[in-house]
Motif scaffolding. Structure first.
Motif, PDB file in Angstrom:
ATOM      1  N   SER A 408       0.796  -1.236   0.000  1.00  0.00           N
ATOM      2  CA  SER A 408       0.000   0.000   0.000  1.00  0.00           C
ATOM      3  C   SER A 408       0.825   1.280   0.000  1.00  0.00           C
ATOM      4  CB  SER A 408      -0.916   0.015   1.233  1.00  0.00           C
ATOM      5  OG  SER A 408      -0.153  -0.071   2.429  1.00  0.00           O
ATOM      6  N   SER A 409       2.140   1.205  -0.323  1.00  0.00           N
ATOM      7  CA  SER A 409       2.979   2.408  -0.204  1.00  0.00           C
ATOM      8  C   SER A 409       3.083   3.224  -1.483  1.00  0.00           C
ATOM      9  CB  SER A 409       4.383   2.018   0.261  1.00  0.00           C
ATOM     10  OG  SER A 409       4.360   1.525   1.574  1.00  0.00           O
ATOM     11  N   GLN A 410       3.252   2.575  -2.643  1.00  0.00           N
ATOM     12  CA  GLN A 410       3.433   3.312  -3.897  1.00  0.00           C
ATOM     13  C   GLN A 410       2.839   2.529  -5.060  1.00  0.00           C
ATOM     14  OE1 GLN A 410       7.511   4.805  -4.649  1.00  0.00           O
ATOM     15  NE2 GLN A 410       8.022   4.035  -2.629  1.00  0.00           N
ATOM     16  N   ARG A 411       2.334   3.287  -6.036  1.00  0.00           N
ATOM     17  CA  ARG A 411       1.936   2.716  -7.320  1.00  0.00           C
ATOM     18  C   ARG A 411       2.355   3.694  -8.414  1.00  0.00           C
ATOM     19  NH1 ARG A 411       1.513  -0.799  -4.339  1.00  0.00           N
ATOM     20  NH2 ARG A 411      -0.085  -2.425  -4.151  1.00  0.00           N
ATOM     21  N   MET A 412       2.583   3.159  -9.622  1.00  0.00           N
ATOM     22  CA  MET A 412       3.060   3.997 -10.723  1.00  0.00           C
ATOM     23  C   MET A 412       2.546   3.456 -12.040  1.00  0.00           C
ATOM     24  SD  MET A 412       5.468   3.946 -13.405  1.00  0.00           S
ATOM     25  CE  MET A 412       6.900   2.959 -13.018  1.00  0.00           C
ATOM     26  N   ILE A 413       2.289   4.370 -12.965  1.00  0.00           N
ATOM     27  CA  ILE A 413       2.052   4.007 -14.353  1.00  0.00           C
ATOM     28  C   ILE A 413       2.850   4.962 -15.226  1.00  0.00           C
ATOM     29  CG2 ILE A 413      -0.084   5.383 -14.442  1.00  0.00           C
ATOM     30  CD1 ILE A 413      -1.086   3.405 -16.605  1.00  0.00           C
ATOM     31  N   ARG A 414       3.523   4.418 -16.209  1.00  0.00           N
ATOM     32  CA  ARG A 414       4.282   5.197 -17.189  1.00  0.00           C
ATOM     33  C   ARG A 414       3.647   4.921 -18.542  1.00  0.00           C
ATOM     34  NH1 ARG A 414      10.104   6.693 -18.469  1.00  0.00           N
ATOM     35  NH2 ARG A 414      10.281   6.340 -20.708  1.00  0.00           N
ATOM     36  N   LYS A 415       3.125   5.954 -19.186  1.00  0.00           N
ATOM     37  CA  LYS A 415       2.413   5.763 -20.448  1.00  0.00           C
ATOM     38  C   LYS A 415       2.429   7.050 -21.262  1.00  0.00           C
ATOM     39  CE  LYS A 415      -1.977   4.135 -22.392  1.00  0.00           C
ATOM     40  NZ  LYS A 415      -3.321   3.596 -22.111  1.00  0.00           N
ATOM     41  N   ASP A 416       2.594   6.898 -22.569  1.00  0.00           N
ATOM     42  CA  ASP A 416       2.509   8.028 -23.509  1.00  0.00           C
ATOM     43  C   ASP A 416       3.424   9.188 -23.117  1.00  0.00           C
ATOM     44  OD1 ASP A 416       0.596   6.587 -24.913  1.00  0.00           O
ATOM     45  OD2 ASP A 416      -1.084   7.522 -23.860  1.00  0.00           O
ATOM     46  N   GLY A 417       4.590   8.868 -22.561  1.00  0.00           N
ATOM     47  CA  GLY A 417       5.547   9.911 -22.224  1.00  0.00           C
ATOM     48  C   GLY A 417       5.296  10.597 -20.897  1.00  0.00           C
ATOM     49  N   TYR A 418       4.362  10.097 -20.119  1.00  0.00           N
ATOM     50  CA  TYR A 418       4.073  10.661 -18.797  1.00  0.00           C
ATOM     51  C   TYR A 418       4.219   9.579 -17.735  1.00  0.00           C
ATOM     52  CZ  TYR A 418       2.248  14.932 -20.930  1.00  0.00           C
ATOM     53  OH  TYR A 418       2.131  16.111 -21.627  1.00  0.00           O
ATOM     54  N   LYS A 419       4.523  10.017 -16.532  1.00  0.00           N
ATOM     55  CA  LYS A 419       4.564   9.100 -15.403  1.00  0.00           C
ATOM     56  C   LYS A 419       3.683   9.638 -14.285  1.00  0.00           C
ATOM     57  CE  LYS A 419       8.402   7.113 -13.946  1.00  0.00           C
ATOM     58  NZ  LYS A 419       9.725   6.929 -13.302  1.00  0.00           N
ATOM     59  N   LEU A 420       2.796   8.770 -13.788  1.00  0.00           N
ATOM     60  CA  LEU A 420       1.926   9.087 -12.657  1.00  0.00           C
ATOM     61  C   LEU A 420       2.378   8.238 -11.478  1.00  0.00           C
ATOM     62  CD1 LEU A 420      -0.902  10.568 -11.926  1.00  0.00           C
ATOM     63  CD2 LEU A 420      -1.822   8.261 -12.087  1.00  0.00           C
ATOM     64  N   ILE A 421       2.697   8.875 -10.356  1.00  0.00           N
ATOM     65  CA  ILE A 421       3.083   8.184  -9.133  1.00  0.00           C
ATOM     66  C   ILE A 421       2.042   8.475  -8.066  1.00  0.00           C
ATOM     67  CG2 ILE A 421       4.833   7.984  -7.319  1.00  0.00           C
ATOM     68  CD1 ILE A 421       6.927   8.905  -9.362  1.00  0.00           C
ATOM     69  N   VAL A 422       1.644   7.440  -7.350  1.00  0.00           N
ATOM     70  CA  VAL A 422       0.628   7.579  -6.300  1.00  0.00           C
ATOM     71  C   VAL A 422       1.213   7.124  -4.972  1.00  0.00           C
ATOM     72  CG1 VAL A 422      -1.671   6.897  -5.527  1.00  0.00           C
ATOM     73  CG2 VAL A 422      -1.209   7.121  -7.979  1.00  0.00           C
ATOM     74  N   TYR A 423       1.014   7.960  -3.932  1.00  0.00           N
ATOM     75  CA  TYR A 423       1.303   7.572  -2.553  1.00  0.00           C
ATOM     76  C   TYR A 423      -0.038   7.420  -1.845  1.00  0.00           C
ATOM     77  CZ  TYR A 423       5.995   9.282  -3.740  1.00  0.00           C
ATOM     78  OH  TYR A 423       7.216   9.486  -4.341  1.00  0.00           O
ATOM     79  N   PRO A 424      -0.605   6.228  -1.873  1.00  0.00           N
ATOM     80  CA  PRO A 424      -1.981   6.027  -1.396  1.00  0.00           C
ATOM     81  C   PRO A 424      -2.207   6.403   0.067  1.00  0.00           C
ATOM     82  CG  PRO A 424      -1.228   4.141  -2.675  1.00  0.00           C
ATOM     83  CD  PRO A 424      -0.029   4.996  -2.420  1.00  0.00           C
ATOM     84  N   LYS A 425      -1.197   6.251   0.912  1.00  0.00           N
ATOM     85  CA  LYS A 425      -1.390   6.499   2.345  1.00  0.00           C
ATOM     86  C   LYS A 425      -1.746   7.947   2.640  1.00  0.00           C
ATOM     87  CE  LYS A 425       1.724   2.772   3.773  1.00  0.00           C
ATOM     88  NZ  LYS A 425       3.019   2.438   4.407  1.00  0.00           N
ATOM     89  N   ILE A 426      -1.340   8.861   1.755  1.00  0.00           N
ATOM     90  CA  ILE A 426      -1.663  10.279   1.955  1.00  0.00           C
ATOM     91  C   ILE A 426      -2.436  10.836   0.752  1.00  0.00           C
ATOM     92  CG2 ILE A 426       0.247  10.727   3.546  1.00  0.00           C
ATOM     93  CD1 ILE A 426       1.801  11.923   1.154  1.00  0.00           C
ATOM     94  N   SER A 427      -2.916   9.936  -0.124  1.00  0.00           N
ATOM     95  CA  SER A 427      -3.677  10.338  -1.322  1.00  0.00           C
ATOM     96  C   SER A 427      -2.922  11.369  -2.153  1.00  0.00           C
ATOM     97  CB  SER A 427      -5.057  10.901  -0.922  1.00  0.00           C
ATOM     98  OG  SER A 427      -5.808   9.923  -0.252  1.00  0.00           O
ATOM     99  N   LYS A 428      -1.604  11.200  -2.240  1.00  0.00           N
ATOM    100  CA  LYS A 428      -0.771  12.130  -2.986  1.00  0.00           C
ATOM    101  C   LYS A 428      -0.520  11.602  -4.387  1.00  0.00           C
ATOM    102  CE  LYS A 428       1.873  15.738  -3.583  1.00  0.00           C
ATOM    103  NZ  LYS A 428       1.318  17.101  -3.560  1.00  0.00           N
ATOM    104  N   ILE A 429      -0.655  12.495  -5.370  1.00  0.00           N
ATOM    105  CA  ILE A 429      -0.395  12.147  -6.768  1.00  0.00           C
ATOM    106  C   ILE A 429       0.692  13.050  -7.327  1.00  0.00           C
ATOM    107  CG2 ILE A 429      -1.361  12.196  -9.108  1.00  0.00           C
ATOM    108  CD1 ILE A 429      -4.006  11.291  -7.958  1.00  0.00           C
ATOM    109  N   LEU A 430       1.649  12.448  -8.030  1.00  0.00           N
ATOM    110  CA  LEU A 430       2.693  13.181  -8.730  1.00  0.00           C
ATOM    111  C   LEU A 430       2.560  12.867 -10.217  1.00  0.00           C
ATOM    112  CD1 LEU A 430       5.759  12.272  -6.454  1.00  0.00           C
ATOM    113  CD2 LEU A 430       4.200  14.210  -6.198  1.00  0.00           C
ATOM    114  N   LEU A 431       2.799  13.859 -11.054  1.00  0.00           N
ATOM    115  CA  LEU A 431       2.735  13.672 -12.505  1.00  0.00           C
ATOM    116  C   LEU A 431       3.942  14.338 -13.143  1.00  0.00           C
ATOM    117  CD1 LEU A 431       1.102  12.670 -15.001  1.00  0.00           C
ATOM    118  CD2 LEU A 431       0.056  14.959 -15.071  1.00  0.00           C
ATOM    119  N   TYR A 432       4.618  13.589 -14.031  1.00  0.00           N
ATOM    120  CA  TYR A 432       5.807  14.112 -14.705  1.00  0.00           C
ATOM    121  C   TYR A 432       5.666  13.939 -16.209  1.00  0.00           C
ATOM    122  CZ  TYR A 432       7.872  14.084 -10.056  1.00  0.00           C
ATOM    123  OH  TYR A 432       8.110  14.315  -8.729  1.00  0.00           O
ATOM    124  N   ASP A 433       6.039  14.982 -16.925  1.00  0.00           N
ATOM    125  CA  ASP A 433       6.128  14.935 -18.381  1.00  0.00           C
ATOM    126  C   ASP A 433       7.549  14.498 -18.713  1.00  0.00           C
ATOM    127  OD1 ASP A 433       6.434  15.388 -21.086  1.00  0.00           O
ATOM    128  OD2 ASP A 433       5.426  17.344 -21.083  1.00  0.00           O
TER     129      ASP A 433
END
Length: 484
Positions: A408-433
């Protein structure tokens, strides 16, 4: 006389046919496979892959001689020892959560006939393993021949942590053998693995069966020790601080990589530029020492003539941050920690070619089965890379790359030149181009224009979770983001 002459002619014919058959078999023999596996080596830890600081002439030569997949990833892991999950995946052919389940069977000596080395053995290969294992199955149960079996990491000492405090802190030196680690037993572990590999090549040179060598180095994992001459190759003044340097990562506790995680204890908190430089100096030094062991093995392969029918696969189980983003370990979804070098060299492999499609390092298992003319079992979830090598595909095997850390600590998807990182414990989302920001420096998740992209990527990530049998529920986070 006539009878003897007939027998003589028959013998000559038999010998002629036998020679022709042997030449045919030799010309069409299944190739040898050498798997060079390192530990904690980021794609940024190879000179030819874009880092001018590190000295890796042998690895660079492999890049020049073969194909490099420049975007190769590990899926992550279920605990801090990311290598355990990575190696379980590559041995079993299963994706991360399925690999965790099958590992339980390995500890009970079940399902072993479905492992990578056993599949190669069934195809007529002599299988050999030396070095780091860190898989629940006993190596003797899955390989024909086993050299030294080394633990997950070299024995370390308290002196190797929380250092250096400052420029006067010189108690720890990488070449001091009294601290054990890679020096425990008298010979540096990289050299021990090298010597094992050389001995097997000597024996393989007089055998007819093809071989599969699994050569697993602990380097460049900490404690990052090497002879003094290698450390002296790197002047601290010449080393740069990573662009992503931070004194502390703001979400380290939420992501499961806080101050109590072993890897993160290696350097002081908060991080200092000096401590990061020293750690990177030692990281590069042990890598260069490792590179020299590669050279000796590959020189031996060439000297035996076995190189003409041998494919070499070089990769690592995951990367390492070594000061990037305020982190020291590999328990993150940033590219420096999940992305690795992946190089293939061998007969008919194009030279100096680079392929940018996103792949998993665990695709190498299916690739070797393909080369050995072994039909891939249905339970193997990764894909062969041969279609890319043979120019039979112009699209990737995967629509997106999935990443995880712990339940339950981290999840990630890398697609179409973007990366989405999720920290579920604090509902934090990061997005990188990743196209405009390959160093992952600018989080654009709070940009209102990116709301639709985040929803799209979250939905795709949830779909990937279903395919991976990932039980973490992100639906509430998606709903919250959609309503915002």
């Amino acid at each position: 006389m006539r009878l003897r002459r007939k027998i003589g002619l028959a013998s000559m014919l038999f010998l002629s046919l036998s020679c022709k058959r042997e030449k045919f078999v030799e010309a069409h023999a299944r190739p040898n496979i050498i798997f060079l596996f390192t530990d904690d080596q980021s794609y940024k830890d190879v000179h030819a892959l874009g880092n001018p600081e590190v000295i890796t002439p042998t690895m660079d030569a492999l890049v020049e001689r073969g194909i490099t997949f420049t975007n190769a990833y590990n899926m992550g892991g279920w605990n801090g020892a990311i290598c355990v999950a990575s190696r379980a995946m590559i041995i079993s052919g299963r994706t991360v959560w399925n690999a965790q389940e099958i590992s339980k069977s390995y500890s009970q000596n079940k399902e072993l006939d479905k492992t990578w080395p056993r599949l190669m053995e069934k195809a007529g290969y002599e299988t050999y393993m030396t070095g780091k294992w860190h898989v629940q199955a006993k190596p003797e149960a899955v390989f024909n021949h086993v050299g030294h079996v080394l633990r997950g990491m070299p024995f370390d000492t308290p002196e190797g942590y929380n250092r250096p405090q400052n420029e006067n802190d010189t108690a720890w030196q990488p070449w001091k053998k009294e601290y054990g680690g890679y020096w425990k037993g008298g010979k540096h572990w990289s050299e021990l693995v090298r010597d094992d590999a050389l001995s097997f090549l000597d024996s393989a040179n007089v055998k007819r069966n093809p071989f599969f060598m699994y050569i697993a180095f602990n380097a460049p994992h900490d404690p990052r020790q090497s002879p003094k001459e290698y450390v002296d190759m790197y002047s601290l003044d010449s080393l740069k601080i990573p662009e992503s340097f931070l004194p502390e990562y703001p979400y380290d506790e939420a992501m499961g990589a806080g101050k109590n995680l072993r890897d993160e204890k290696l350097a002081p908190f908060p991080r200092t530029e000096y401590s990061v430089k020293v750690n990177r100096q030692e990281y590069y030094a042990i890598t260069t020492h490792l590179d020299d062991q590669f050279k000796i093995i590959l020189d031996k392969l060439k000297a035996t003539g076995l190189d003409k029918n041998t494919y070499i696969f070089f990769t690592s189980d995951h990367g390492l941050s070594v000061g990037e983003h305020g982190l020291m370990g590999k328990q993150s979804m940033y590219d420096h920690s999940v992305r690795v070098p992946l190089v293939i060299v061998g007969p008919d492999i194009p030279k100096g070619k680079k392929i940018e499609h996103d792949v998993y390092l665990q695709d190498l298992m299916a690739t070797t089965l393909d080369l050995a003319d072994v039909r891939k079992p249905e339970y193997v979830e990764f894909s062969s890379l041969l279609p890319f090598i043979n120019n039979e595909k112009d699209k990737g095997n995967y629509e997106a790359i999935y990443g995880c850390y712990e339940k339950s600590s981290q999840r990630m998807i890398r697609k179409d030149g973007y990366k989405l990182i999720v920290y579920p414990k604090i509902s934090k989302i990061l997005l990188y181009d990743l196209k405009s920001d390959p160093q992952e420096l600018l989080n654009i998740a709070d940009d209102p224009d990116e709301k639709g992209r985040i929803e799209f990527l979250l939905k795709d990530l949830i779909q990937l979770q279903l395919e991976m049998k990932d039980t973490l529920n992100l639906q509430a986070l998606l709903d919250k983001w959609t309503e915002a």
